[in-house]
Design a protein around this motif. Structure first.
Motif, PDB file in Angstrom:
ATOM      1  N   LEU A   1       0.823  -1.205   0.000  1.00 28.13           N
ATOM      2  CA  LEU A   1       0.000   0.000   0.000  1.00 28.13           C
ATOM      3  C   LEU A   1       0.863   1.263   0.000  1.00 28.13           C
ATOM      4  CD1 LEU A   1      -2.791  -1.054   2.532  1.00 28.13           C
ATOM      5  CD2 LEU A   1      -2.871  -1.094   0.038  1.00 28.13           C
ATOM      6  N   GLY A   2       1.974   1.201   0.711  1.00 26.75           N
ATOM      7  CA  GLY A   2       2.850   2.368   0.782  1.00 26.75           C
ATOM      8  C   GLY A   2       3.496   2.711  -0.538  1.00 26.75           C
TER       9      GLY A   2
ATOM     10  N   THR B   1      -9.679 -13.120   1.075  1.00 21.58           N
ATOM     11  CA  THR B   1      -8.222 -13.234   1.026  1.00 21.58           C
ATOM     12  C   THR B   1      -7.718 -13.825  -0.284  1.00 21.58           C
ATOM     13  OG1 THR B   1      -8.443 -15.322   2.258  1.00 21.58           O
ATOM     14  CG2 THR B   1      -7.871 -13.343   3.519  1.00 21.58           C
ATOM     15  N   SER B   2      -8.620 -14.358  -1.114  1.00 22.46           N
ATOM     16  CA  SER B   2      -8.198 -14.841  -2.426  1.00 22.46           C
ATOM     17  C   SER B   2      -8.109 -13.707  -3.441  1.00 22.46           C
ATOM     18  CB  SER B   2      -9.188 -15.900  -2.936  1.00 22.46           C
ATOM     19  OG  SER B   2     -10.469 -15.325  -3.163  1.00 22.46           O
ATOM     20  N   ALA B   3      -8.534 -12.520  -3.044  1.00 23.06           N
ATOM     21  CA  ALA B   3      -8.482 -11.366  -3.932  1.00 23.06           C
ATOM     22  C   ALA B   3      -7.033 -10.929  -4.128  1.00 23.06           C
ATOM     23  CB  ALA B   3      -9.312 -10.218  -3.359  1.00 23.06           C
ATOM     24  N   THR B   4      -6.818 -10.099  -5.125  1.00 21.31           N
ATOM     25  CA  THR B   4      -5.465  -9.638  -5.444  1.00 21.31           C
ATOM     26  C   THR B   4      -5.167  -8.306  -4.758  1.00 21.31           C
ATOM     27  OG1 THR B   4      -6.184  -8.380  -7.388  1.00 21.31           O
ATOM     28  CG2 THR B   4      -5.689 -10.727  -7.698  1.00 21.31           C
TER      29      THR B   4
ATOM     30  N   ASP C   1      -7.255  -5.653  -6.160  1.00 18.28           N
ATOM     31  CA  ASP C   1      -8.604  -5.618  -5.599  1.00 18.28           C
ATOM     32  C   ASP C   1      -8.624  -4.835  -4.287  1.00 18.28           C
ATOM     33  OD1 ASP C   1      -9.694  -7.141  -7.654  1.00 18.28           O
ATOM     34  OD2 ASP C   1      -9.325  -9.033  -6.616  1.00 18.28           O
ATOM     35  N   LEU C   2      -7.611  -5.063  -3.456  1.00 17.21           N
ATOM     36  CA  LEU C   2      -7.542  -4.353  -2.178  1.00 17.21           C
ATOM     37  C   LEU C   2      -7.415  -2.852  -2.401  1.00 17.21           C
ATOM     38  CD1 LEU C   2      -7.303  -4.158   0.873  1.00 17.21           C
ATOM     39  CD2 LEU C   2      -4.860  -4.687   0.664  1.00 17.21           C
ATOM     40  N   ILE C   3      -6.518  -2.469  -3.300  1.00 17.18           N
ATOM     41  CA  ILE C   3      -6.336  -1.046  -3.591  1.00 17.18           C
ATOM     42  C   ILE C   3      -7.623  -0.453  -4.159  1.00 17.18           C
ATOM     43  CG2 ILE C   3      -5.129   0.587  -5.101  1.00 17.18           C
ATOM     44  CD1 ILE C   3      -2.644  -1.223  -4.789  1.00 17.18           C
ATOM     45  N   SER C   4      -8.293  -1.208  -5.028  1.00 14.98           N
ATOM     46  CA  SER C   4      -9.558  -0.726  -5.606  1.00 14.98           C
ATOM     47  C   SER C   4     -10.612  -0.535  -4.535  1.00 14.98           C
ATOM     48  CB  SER C   4     -10.061  -1.715  -6.664  1.00 14.98           C
ATOM     49  OG  SER C   4      -9.181  -1.783  -7.754  1.00 14.98           O
TER      50      SER C   4
ATOM     51  N   MET D   1     -15.477 -10.849  -3.287  1.00 12.58           N
ATOM     52  CA  MET D   1     -15.467 -12.230  -2.811  1.00 12.58           C
ATOM     53  C   MET D   1     -16.200 -13.117  -3.814  1.00 12.58           C
ATOM     54  SD  MET D   1     -18.238 -12.027   0.331  1.00 12.58           S
ATOM     55  CE  MET D   1     -17.128 -10.966   1.251  1.00 12.58           C
ATOM     56  N   PRO D   2     -15.901 -14.421  -3.797  1.00 12.88           N
ATOM     57  CA  PRO D   2     -16.572 -15.345  -4.718  1.00 12.88           C
ATOM     58  C   PRO D   2     -18.091 -15.344  -4.496  1.00 12.88           C
ATOM     59  CG  PRO D   2     -14.667 -16.384  -3.700  1.00 12.88           C
ATOM     60  CD  PRO D   2     -14.905 -15.101  -2.962  1.00 12.88           C
ATOM     61  N   GLN D   3     -18.854 -15.598  -5.568  1.00  9.65           N
ATOM     62  CA  GLN D   3     -20.307 -15.619  -5.464  1.00  9.65           C
ATOM     63  C   GLN D   3     -20.778 -16.654  -4.460  1.00  9.65           C
ATOM     64  OE1 GLN D   3     -22.525 -13.499  -7.038  1.00  9.65           O
ATOM     65  NE2 GLN D   3     -23.949 -14.426  -5.594  1.00  9.65           N
TER      66      GLN D   3
END
Length: 211
Positions: A15-16, A99-102, A105-108, A124-126
C-alpha cells in the motif's frame, strides 16, 4: 515473526508503494488500532478478520460513524465464521475483501470506499456471498438498522430520520447502505417491500405514530 506480522508488513509495503495511498500507522491489535485511529484519523482502516475483537470493531465503527470519515476494510476468508462475518456487516464495516483477492482488488476497494459515499464494497466469490445470505434477516440487521428501516417505511426522509433517532444524516445513509446490502435491494421502495415480505416490519408498526 508471526504470520500476521508478515501480512501486516506485506500490506504496508504494497500500500505504501501506491501513489494514491499513504500509510500513516500500523497496529498490532484492536485496542491499539482504536487508539491510533483516534490520534491519526485516517481515511481507511484495513484489518484482518480475527485480529480485532467484535467489541473493538463495534467501538471502531461507532467512533468512525461520528466522524463520517474513517472507513473500515476487513479481509476475510471462506474458512472464517459466517456469523462473525454477518456481525462485521452489521457493525458498519464498509468493505469485505476475500483473502483470495489480489492486491489490485484491495487497492480498488480502498479507493472505492473513499469515493462511493455510503455504499458497501465486496470482493469475494459468489459462493461466499450466497453463504452470507443463509442467516435470517433478523440476525443480520441490528436493532438500530431495523429502527431506521421502520422510519423509512413511515415515509421519513434521511433528515427526518436523523432528527427523530438522534443520528447524523451521514450515519443514517450508512445504515441504509448496509440495509440495502443485507436485503439485496437497491432502493427504499424495494427495501420496504422486502421488509414487509420477510416480516422484518409490520403494517401496524408503520401505521403507529410512535408517540
Amino acid at each position: 515473526m508471526s504470520s500476521l506480522g508478515i501480512i501486516r508488513d506485506a500490506l504496508t509495503l504494497m500500500l505504501g508503494s501506491h501513489r494514491d495511498i499513504t500509510v500513516v500507522g500500523r497496529a498490532e491489535c484492536g485496542e491499539s488500532a482504536i487508539e491510533l485511529t483516534k490520534q491519526l484519523r485516517p481515511d481507511v482502516v484495513v484489518s484482518c478478520y480475527g485480529v480485532v475483537d467484535p467489541g473493538d470493531i463495534q467501538h471502531l465503527t461507532n467512533m468512525t460513524a461520528d466522524t463520517n470519515r474513517v472507513r473500515v476494510v476487513m479481509l476475510v476468508s471462506s474458512a472464517d465464521d459466517l456469523r462473525g462475518q454477518h456481525a462485521l456487516l452489521v457493525s458498519g464495516v464498509y468493505a469485505l475483501l476475500d483473502t483470495s483477492a489480489t492486491g489490485t482488488d484491495l487497492i480498488s476497494s480502498i479507493c472505492s470506499v473513499t469515493t462511493m459515499g455510503d455504499s458497501m464494497v465486496t470482493f469475494m466469490p459468489q459462493t461466499m456471498i450466497n453463504q452470507l445470505g443463509i442467516a435470517d434477516h433478523d440476525s443480520v440487521l441490528s436493532p438500530r438498522q431495523q429502527e431506521v428501516l421502520l422510519q423509512v417505511a413511515k415515509g421519513l426522509s434521511n433528515r427526518q430520520i436523523s432528527s427523530r433517532l438522534g443520528l447524523t444524516e451521514g450515519t443514517v445513509k450508512r445504515h441504509l447502505a448496509n440495509i440495502y446490502a443485507k436485503l439485496q435491494v437497491r432502493s427504499r421502495t424495494e427495501a420496504i417491500r422486502k421488509a414487509l415480505t420477510d416480516n422484518l416490519i409490520h403494517t401496524h408498526e408503520i401505521a403507529s405514530t410512535g408517540e
